[in-house]
Scaffold this motif. Structure first.
Motif, PDB file in Angstrom:
ATOM      1  N   ILE A  17      -9.519   5.042   5.753  1.00 54.61           N
ATOM      2  CA  ILE A  17     -10.114   4.915   4.432  1.00 54.61           C
ATOM      3  C   ILE A  17     -11.095   5.571   4.184  1.00 54.61           C
ATOM      4  CG2 ILE A  17     -12.082   3.376   4.662  1.00 54.61           C
ATOM      5  CD1 ILE A  17      -9.117   2.659   1.834  1.00 54.61           C
ATOM      6  N   TYR A  18     -12.239   6.037   4.566  1.00 54.26           N
ATOM      7  CA  TYR A  18     -13.111   6.789   4.537  1.00 54.26           C
ATOM      8  C   TYR A  18     -12.755   7.960   4.182  1.00 54.26           C
ATOM      9  CZ  TYR A  18     -17.096   9.149   4.086  1.00 54.26           C
ATOM     10  OH  TYR A  18     -18.135  10.178   3.789  1.00 54.26           O
ATOM     11  N   LEU A  19     -11.617   8.725   4.486  1.00 53.96           N
ATOM     12  CA  LEU A  19     -11.286  10.124   3.991  1.00 53.96           C
ATOM     13  C   LEU A  19     -10.840  10.092   2.807  1.00 53.96           C
ATOM     14  CD1 LEU A  19     -10.427  13.380   4.633  1.00 53.96           C
ATOM     15  CD2 LEU A  19      -8.046  11.852   5.491  1.00 53.96           C
ATOM     16  N   LEU A  20     -10.190   9.018   2.801  1.00 51.85           N
ATOM     17  CA  LEU A  20      -9.139   8.820   1.520  1.00 51.85           C
ATOM     18  C   LEU A  20     -10.100   8.992   0.378  1.00 51.85           C
ATOM     19  CD1 LEU A  20      -6.482   8.744   0.040  1.00 51.85           C
ATOM     20  CD2 LEU A  20      -6.499   5.477   0.512  1.00 51.85           C
ATOM     21  N   ASN A  21     -11.452   7.971  -0.170  1.00 49.18           N
ATOM     22  CA  ASN A  21     -12.240   7.530  -0.797  1.00 49.18           C
ATOM     23  C   ASN A  21     -12.988   8.855  -1.087  1.00 49.18           C
ATOM     24  OD1 ASN A  21     -13.607   6.200  -2.679  1.00 49.18           O
ATOM     25  ND2 ASN A  21     -15.663   7.086  -0.960  1.00 49.18           N
ATOM     26  N   GLU A  22     -13.215   9.708  -0.019  1.00 52.54           N
ATOM     27  CA  GLU A  22     -13.671  11.024  -0.093  1.00 52.54           C
ATOM     28  C   GLU A  22     -12.675  11.698  -1.112  1.00 52.54           C
ATOM     29  OE1 GLU A  22     -17.313  12.193   0.595  1.00 52.54           O
ATOM     30  OE2 GLU A  22     -17.325  10.499   0.506  1.00 52.54           O
ATOM     31  N   LEU A  23     -11.290  12.140  -0.791  1.00 53.41           N
ATOM     32  CA  LEU A  23     -10.197  13.065  -1.197  1.00 53.41           C
ATOM     33  C   LEU A  23     -10.195  12.470  -2.810  1.00 53.41           C
ATOM     34  CD1 LEU A  23      -7.567  12.773   1.581  1.00 53.41           C
ATOM     35  CD2 LEU A  23      -8.570  15.248   0.204  1.00 53.41           C
ATOM     36  N   ASN A  24     -10.704  11.171  -2.784  1.00 53.66           N
ATOM     37  CA  ASN A  24     -10.335  10.653  -4.319  1.00 53.66           C
ATOM     38  C   ASN A  24     -11.624  11.017  -5.309  1.00 53.66           C
ATOM     39  OD1 ASN A  24      -7.684   9.188  -4.408  1.00 53.66           O
ATOM     40  ND2 ASN A  24      -7.598   7.794  -3.290  1.00 53.66           N
ATOM     41  N   THR A  25     -12.433  10.679  -4.969  1.00 53.84           N
ATOM     42  CA  THR A  25     -13.931  11.066  -5.487  1.00 53.84           C
ATOM     43  C   THR A  25     -14.378  12.518  -5.381  1.00 53.84           C
ATOM     44  OG1 THR A  25     -14.953  10.686  -3.637  1.00 53.84           O
ATOM     45  CG2 THR A  25     -14.355   8.995  -5.493  1.00 53.84           C
ATOM     46  N   LYS A  26     -13.967  13.242  -4.700  1.00 53.13           N
ATOM     47  CA  LYS A  26     -14.140  15.263  -4.443  1.00 53.13           C
ATOM     48  C   LYS A  26     -12.957  15.498  -5.208  1.00 53.13           C
ATOM     49  CE  LYS A  26     -18.200  14.530  -1.325  1.00 53.13           C
ATOM     50  NZ  LYS A  26     -18.179  14.255  -0.369  1.00 53.13           N
ATOM     51  N   LYS A  27     -12.275  15.161  -5.961  1.00 54.56           N
ATOM     52  CA  LYS A  27     -10.402  15.833  -6.272  1.00 54.56           C
ATOM     53  C   LYS A  27     -10.967  17.096  -7.403  1.00 54.56           C
ATOM     54  CE  LYS A  27      -7.140  13.109  -5.869  1.00 54.56           C
ATOM     55  NZ  LYS A  27      -5.969  12.225  -7.048  1.00 54.56           N
ATOM     56  N   LYS A  28     -12.095  17.013  -8.306  1.00 56.02           N
ATOM     57  CA  LYS A  28     -12.932  18.092  -8.907  1.00 56.02           C
ATOM     58  C   LYS A  28     -13.402  19.250  -8.443  1.00 56.02           C
ATOM     59  CE  LYS A  28     -12.498  15.477 -13.166  1.00 56.02           C
ATOM     60  NZ  LYS A  28     -11.157  15.884 -13.592  1.00 56.02           N
ATOM     61  N   ASP A  29     -14.106  18.660  -7.477  1.00 51.27           N
ATOM     62  CA  ASP A  29     -14.790  20.156  -6.706  1.00 51.27           C
ATOM     63  C   ASP A  29     -14.254  20.420  -5.453  1.00 51.27           C
ATOM     64  OD1 ASP A  29     -17.128  18.816  -7.728  1.00 51.27           O
ATOM     65  OD2 ASP A  29     -18.051  17.340  -6.045  1.00 51.27           O
ATOM     66  N   THR A  34     -11.906  25.653  -4.532  1.00 50.99           N
ATOM     67  CA  THR A  34     -10.124  26.338  -3.334  1.00 50.99           C
ATOM     68  C   THR A  34      -9.132  26.756  -4.975  1.00 50.99           C
ATOM     69  OG1 THR A  34      -9.257  24.219  -3.685  1.00 50.99           O
ATOM     70  CG2 THR A  34     -10.314  24.259  -1.992  1.00 50.99           C
ATOM     71  N   GLY A  35      -8.983  26.330  -6.216  1.00 54.59           N
ATOM     72  CA  GLY A  35      -8.171  26.484  -6.976  1.00 54.59           C
ATOM     73  C   GLY A  35      -6.871  25.798  -6.337  1.00 54.59           C
ATOM     74  N   LYS A  36      -7.118  24.793  -5.905  1.00 52.04           N
ATOM     75  CA  LYS A  36      -5.814  23.996  -5.474  1.00 52.04           C
ATOM     76  C   LYS A  36      -5.959  22.956  -5.961  1.00 52.04           C
ATOM     77  CE  LYS A  36      -4.017  27.370  -3.031  1.00 52.04           C
ATOM     78  NZ  LYS A  36      -3.390  28.007  -3.326  1.00 52.04           N
ATOM     79  N   LYS A  37      -5.077  21.787  -6.694  1.00 53.95           N
ATOM     80  CA  LYS A  37      -5.023  20.381  -6.736  1.00 53.95           C
ATOM     81  C   LYS A  37      -4.758  19.991  -5.551  1.00 53.95           C
ATOM     82  CE  LYS A  37      -4.754  20.741 -11.805  1.00 53.95           C
ATOM     83  NZ  LYS A  37      -4.087  20.204 -13.292  1.00 53.95           N
ATOM     84  N   ILE A  38      -5.259  19.216  -5.563  1.00 56.67           N
ATOM     85  CA  ILE A  38      -5.076  17.653  -4.406  1.00 56.67           C
ATOM     86  C   ILE A  38      -4.212  16.563  -5.224  1.00 56.67           C
ATOM     87  CG2 ILE A  38      -6.479  18.569  -2.540  1.00 56.67           C
ATOM     88  CD1 ILE A  38      -7.977  16.108  -2.729  1.00 56.67           C
ATOM     89  N   ASN A  39      -3.242  16.363  -4.381  1.00 55.76           N
ATOM     90  CA  ASN A  39      -2.529  15.372  -4.990  1.00 55.76           C
ATOM     91  C   ASN A  39      -1.740  14.189  -4.252  1.00 55.76           C
ATOM     92  OD1 ASN A  39      -0.964  13.704  -6.763  1.00 55.76           O
ATOM     93  ND2 ASN A  39       1.076  14.817  -6.475  1.00 55.76           N
ATOM     94  N   ILE A  40      -2.864  13.281  -3.981  1.00 63.42           N
ATOM     95  CA  ILE A  40      -1.718  11.669  -2.175  1.00 63.42           C
ATOM     96  C   ILE A  40      -0.868  11.218  -3.620  1.00 63.42           C
ATOM     97  CG2 ILE A  40      -3.115   9.942  -1.405  1.00 63.42           C
ATOM     98  CD1 ILE A  40      -5.266  12.723  -1.103  1.00 63.42           C
ATOM     99  N   VAL A  41       0.089  11.378  -2.776  1.00 64.20           N
ATOM    100  CA  VAL A  41       1.126  11.096  -3.001  1.00 64.20           C
ATOM    101  C   VAL A  41       1.300   9.865  -2.117  1.00 64.20           C
ATOM    102  CG1 VAL A  41       2.107  13.320  -3.135  1.00 64.20           C
ATOM    103  CG2 VAL A  41       2.487  12.608  -1.058  1.00 64.20           C
ATOM    104  N   ALA A  42       1.144   9.381  -1.005  1.00 59.66           N
ATOM    105  CA  ALA A  42       1.445   8.483  -0.015  1.00 59.66           C
ATOM    106  C   ALA A  42       0.323   8.082   0.789  1.00 59.66           C
ATOM    107  CB  ALA A  42       2.447   8.648   0.720  1.00 59.66           C
TER     108      ALA A  42
END
Length: 151
Positions: A17-29, A34-42
């Motif tokens: 859950i901490y990882l999920l939160n970090e990924l969601n809150t730091k998507k823009k960073d 990296t030049g890559k967009k991350i998309n949490i699909v599941a």
């Protein structure tokens, strides 16, 4: 090279859950660096209704993590279930066979099945990455890549 990276998080305990939160809150960073967009699909856990520190999007929730691998296009799977056998091993093994990169903090899984899983990763030309804290974060085990550790 892909510009969008599809990510699945399996196991929503403290680490997941901490990882999920970090990924969601730091998507823009992450995108800027990296030049890559991350998309949490599941995401997957035993209980969707469990009270958690951070919000979980119910639209991408799967009770059975193996369904994710059949129904979603995933590039990276974060496995944070924490078991050495059973569903943890099955999810990681299946992901690697489907050419999905896997990252796990699961010390029990890696210590018991690391060599076996690393061989599957090698055969399918994907990464099996491991990073975890031990002894209440006194010792940090850093990114054991399958090629370095399991040959």
């Amino acid at each position: 090279m892909k510009n969008i990276i599809n990510i699945a998080v399996v196991g929503l305990g403290q680490v997941g859950i901490y990882l999920l939160n970090e990924l969601n809150t730091k998507k823009k960073d992450i995108e800027l660096k990296t030049g890559k967009k991350i998309n949490i699909v599941a995401v997957s856990a035993k209980d969707i209704n469990k009270k958690r520190q951070f919000k979980v999007d119910k639209k991408i929730f799967f009770k059975n993590p193996l369904e994710i691998l059949n129904k979603k296009k995933v590039d990276i799977l974060f496995e944070a279930i924490g078991l050495a056998d059973g569903i943890s091993k099955k999810v990681v093994e299946t992901a690697l066979r489907k050419t999905i990169h896997v990252i796990t903090p699961n010390k029990a899984l890696i210590s018991k099945h690391g060599n076996y899983l690393a061989k599957i990763a090698e055969l399918n030309n994907v990464n099996l990455e491991f990073e975890a804290f031990c002894c209440r974060r006194n010792t940090h085990i850093k990114n054991y890549q399958r090629r370095a550790c399991y040959k």
